[in-house]
Design a protein around this motif. Structure first.
Motif, PDB file in Angstrom:
ATOM      1  N   VAL A  52      40.388  54.975  30.831  1.00  0.00           N
ATOM      2  CA  VAL A  52      40.112  53.658  31.009  1.00  0.00           C
ATOM      3  C   VAL A  52      40.993  52.861  30.274  1.00  0.00           C
ATOM      4  O   VAL A  52      41.451  53.335  29.235  1.00  0.00           O
ATOM      5  CB  VAL A  52      38.574  53.414  30.353  1.00  0.00           C
ATOM      6  CG1 VAL A  52      38.315  51.792  30.332  1.00  0.00           C
ATOM      7  CG2 VAL A  52      37.710  54.112  31.390  1.00  0.00           C
ATOM      8  N   ALA A  53      41.505  51.697  30.712  1.00  0.00           N
ATOM      9  CA  ALA A  53      42.006  50.669  29.941  1.00  0.00           C
ATOM     10  C   ALA A  53      41.215  49.231  29.681  1.00  0.00           C
ATOM     11  O   ALA A  53      40.510  49.353  30.544  1.00  0.00           O
ATOM     12  CB  ALA A  53      43.370  50.207  30.577  1.00  0.00           C
ATOM     13  N   GLU A  54      41.407  48.866  28.488  1.00  0.00           N
ATOM     14  CA  GLU A  54      40.471  47.607  28.380  1.00  0.00           C
ATOM     15  C   GLU A  54      41.341  46.373  27.761  1.00  0.00           C
ATOM     16  O   GLU A  54      42.432  46.432  26.955  1.00  0.00           O
ATOM     17  CB  GLU A  54      39.610  48.007  26.976  1.00  0.00           C
ATOM     18  CG  GLU A  54      38.752  47.025  26.625  1.00  0.00           C
ATOM     19  CD  GLU A  54      37.878  47.345  25.426  1.00  0.00           C
ATOM     20  OE1 GLU A  54      36.843  46.362  25.123  1.00  0.00           O
ATOM     21  OE2 GLU A  54      38.121  48.013  24.739  1.00  0.00           O
ATOM     22  N   LEU A  55      41.157  45.273  28.543  1.00  0.00           N
ATOM     23  CA  LEU A  55      42.044  43.913  28.483  1.00  0.00           C
ATOM     24  C   LEU A  55      40.937  43.108  27.479  1.00  0.00           C
ATOM     25  O   LEU A  55      39.877  42.731  28.119  1.00  0.00           O
ATOM     26  CB  LEU A  55      42.240  43.287  29.820  1.00  0.00           C
ATOM     27  CG  LEU A  55      43.474  43.987  30.434  1.00  0.00           C
ATOM     28  CD1 LEU A  55      43.714  43.531  32.090  1.00  0.00           C
ATOM     29  CD2 LEU A  55      44.803  43.633  29.619  1.00  0.00           C
ATOM     30  N   ARG A  56      41.365  42.946  26.336  1.00  0.00           N
ATOM     31  CA  ARG A  56      40.255  42.196  25.476  1.00  0.00           C
ATOM     32  C   ARG A  56      40.878  40.854  25.336  1.00  0.00           C
ATOM     33  O   ARG A  56      41.826  40.313  25.458  1.00  0.00           O
ATOM     34  CB  ARG A  56      40.503  42.869  24.052  1.00  0.00           C
ATOM     35  CG  ARG A  56      39.880  44.443  24.271  1.00  0.00           C
ATOM     36  CD  ARG A  56      40.455  45.137  22.885  1.00  0.00           C
ATOM     37  NE  ARG A  56      39.489  44.924  21.886  1.00  0.00           N
ATOM     38  CZ  ARG A  56      39.422  45.509  20.675  1.00  0.00           C
ATOM     39  NH1 ARG A  56      39.910  46.573  20.349  1.00  0.00           N
ATOM     40  NH2 ARG A  56      38.471  44.931  19.878  1.00  0.00           N
ATOM     41  N   GLY A  57      39.754  39.930  24.936  1.00  0.00           N
ATOM     42  CA  GLY A  57      40.081  38.639  24.690  1.00  0.00           C
ATOM     43  C   GLY A  57      40.737  38.212  23.253  1.00  0.00           C
ATOM     44  O   GLY A  57      41.212  39.184  22.852  1.00  0.00           O
ATOM     45  N   VAL A  58      40.547  37.065  22.693  1.00  0.00           N
ATOM     46  CA  VAL A  58      40.976  36.884  21.482  1.00  0.00           C
ATOM     47  C   VAL A  58      40.364  37.662  20.435  1.00  0.00           C
ATOM     48  O   VAL A  58      39.267  38.047  20.308  1.00  0.00           O
ATOM     49  CB  VAL A  58      41.125  35.423  20.947  1.00  0.00           C
ATOM     50  CG1 VAL A  58      41.302  35.147  19.706  1.00  0.00           C
ATOM     51  CG2 VAL A  58      41.548  34.438  22.204  1.00  0.00           C
TER      52      VAL A  58
ATOM     53  N   ALA B 123      40.542  40.148  34.652  1.00  0.00           N
ATOM     54  CA  ALA B 123      40.383  41.339  35.605  1.00  0.00           C
ATOM     55  C   ALA B 123      41.139  41.296  36.908  1.00  0.00           C
ATOM     56  O   ALA B 123      41.640  42.069  37.495  1.00  0.00           O
ATOM     57  CB  ALA B 123      38.864  41.314  35.962  1.00  0.00           C
ATOM     58  N   LEU B 124      41.256  39.913  37.202  1.00  0.00           N
ATOM     59  CA  LEU B 124      41.921  39.649  38.538  1.00  0.00           C
ATOM     60  C   LEU B 124      43.462  39.638  38.148  1.00  0.00           C
ATOM     61  O   LEU B 124      44.174  39.806  39.218  1.00  0.00           O
ATOM     62  CB  LEU B 124      41.473  38.089  39.043  1.00  0.00           C
ATOM     63  CG  LEU B 124      40.306  37.871  39.595  1.00  0.00           C
ATOM     64  CD1 LEU B 124      39.830  36.439  39.621  1.00  0.00           C
ATOM     65  CD2 LEU B 124      40.181  38.647  41.076  1.00  0.00           C
TER      66      LEU B 124
ATOM     67  N   ASP C 243      48.274  36.474  31.153  1.00  0.00           N
ATOM     68  CA  ASP C 243      48.741  37.514  29.956  1.00  0.00           C
ATOM     69  C   ASP C 243      48.235  39.025  30.421  1.00  0.00           C
ATOM     70  O   ASP C 243      48.612  40.112  30.313  1.00  0.00           O
ATOM     71  CB  ASP C 243      47.931  37.161  28.769  1.00  0.00           C
ATOM     72  CG  ASP C 243      48.596  35.930  28.088  1.00  0.00           C
ATOM     73  OD1 ASP C 243      49.194  35.127  28.687  1.00  0.00           O
ATOM     74  OD2 ASP C 243      48.507  36.155  26.710  1.00  0.00           O
ATOM     75  N   ALA C 244      47.000  39.000  31.419  1.00  0.00           N
ATOM     76  CA  ALA C 244      46.666  40.363  31.727  1.00  0.00           C
ATOM     77  C   ALA C 244      47.299  40.835  32.696  1.00  0.00           C
ATOM     78  O   ALA C 244      47.727  42.039  32.740  1.00  0.00           O
ATOM     79  CB  ALA C 244      45.180  40.133  32.203  1.00  0.00           C
ATOM     80  N   THR C 245      48.067  40.061  33.567  1.00  0.00           N
ATOM     81  CA  THR C 245      48.893  40.595  34.647  1.00  0.00           C
ATOM     82  C   THR C 245      50.172  41.340  33.870  1.00  0.00           C
ATOM     83  O   THR C 245      50.461  42.465  34.404  1.00  0.00           O
ATOM     84  CB  THR C 245      49.323  39.455  35.625  1.00  0.00           C
ATOM     85  OG1 THR C 245      48.204  38.789  36.271  1.00  0.00           O
ATOM     86  CG2 THR C 245      50.394  40.048  36.705  1.00  0.00           C
TER      87      THR C 245
END
Length: 330
Positions: A167-173, A235-236, A209-211
């Protein structure tokens, strides 16, 4: 550089004033909203970052619901632009104007705590929307249970990867409380299962940033079975990066927000881009009602927890219809 210097100077000023004021521990109540017989009550709202789709929806919906109460005058919403120094300076301006009620969606808890305490000292009722600060000196908090949302996402990850996975996690601030709580809930849910978090990065709630982060992971040869993002735009962004790399079909994507707008998470679930998202209501309707109750002298709850639900392919259409506000707001 000059703008940053001014911002930190403002931060220092607010901190100094807050310490000098010595905030009382008693939060303002409906009795502090002034003369209840006034024809108009002025409301200030400080938004953390208008650029985020979720926050843009809060603003639109708040204006809509505030108009339901003729005595409430909502001043132009201030945009903190994801800068705590900018936001606290804007909040200080609302305090100096002597607004009747102050609404705040803090960018970060620590920097905004002193200025919320300044409002408390000035006996201005403060309603915290979506995010809290490190003081009880506010009138009401309205928001979702971020730990529970993260936990539900973690439970979904366990179901999606019954034999274990990466699993990978994209976190907010990273300093924002919703991010901290969503991360903790997710990690607690996957504990004891054969699921390994192979990557996690701050993407600041932003799709671009997520991309970029996801592209770096995939280009670096990172093998990922599921990506958990702390909001739907991230997520998108992850989905777009994976699709470009030819790996979207082999990867699961989870988001949070569930906005009922064409570019939101619910539509993304219906389109097969996201496997699930989790409803995080804007709280705008509850905020307008709470402000109206405060100025009318009615007691309001100290904490108002908003509902959440997992949105998947089975219930996406129903949830979209329930929360769709097109035709009401523009």
């Amino acid at each position: 550089m000059r703008r940053a210097t001014r911002g930190y100077a403002a931060l220092g000023l607010v901190l100094t004033l807050a310490v000098t004021a010595g905030c009382t521990s008693k939060a303002p109540t409906n009795e502090d909203a002034g003369d209840r017989n006034k024809d108009e009550f002025v409301i200030g709202y400080s938004q953390s970052n208008n650029a985020e789709p979720y926050r843009a929806q809060i603003n639109l919906q708040l204006r809509y619901y505030m108009e339901k109460y003729p005595k409430l005058k909502l001043l132009p919403i201030s945009d903190g632009q994801q800068s705590s120094a900018t936001q606290l300076s804007q909040v200080q301006t609302f305090i100096e104007k002597g607004v009747d009620v102050l609404l705040v969606s803090p960018n970060e808890p620590d920097p905004l705590t002193p200025v919320v305490e300044m409002a408390c000292e000035a006996r201005i009722p403060v309603v915290l929307l979506d995010r809290s600060v490190n003081t009880d000196c506010h009138t009401s908090f309205i928001g979702g249970d971020n730990y529970e949302i993260g936990k539900k996402a973690g439970e979904r990850a366990v179901r999606e990867l019954p034999d274990g996975g990466r699993v990978a996690e994209l976190r907010g601030v990273l300093s924002a409380k919703p991010q901290i709580e969503r991360h903790k809930g997710f990690m607690d849910a996957i504990k004891g299962h054969d699921i390994k978090v192979v990557a996690q990065r701050e993407a600041k709630w932003l799709r671009a940033d997520a991309t970029k982060v996801t592209q770096q992971w995939l280009q670096g040869g990172k093998k990922i079975d599921l990506i958990f993002s702390h909001n739907d735009p991230m997520a998108l962004g992850a989905f777009l990066a994976a699709k470009s790399a030819g790996k979207a079909k082999k990867t699961k994507f989870l988001g949070i927000d569930g906005l009922a707008i064409p570019s939101g998470g619910i539509r993304a679930v219906q389109q097969g881009k996201l496997d699930a998202t989790y409803l995080y209501p804007t709280g705008a309707k509850e905020a307008a009602r709470t402000v109206a109750d405060i100025v009318a002298g009615r007691k309001v709850p100290k904490k108002q927890t908003l509902e959440t639900v997992e949105i998947n392919s089975e219930n996406a259409a129903e949830i979209y219809q329930k929360y769709d506000m097109s035709g009401k707001i523009e």
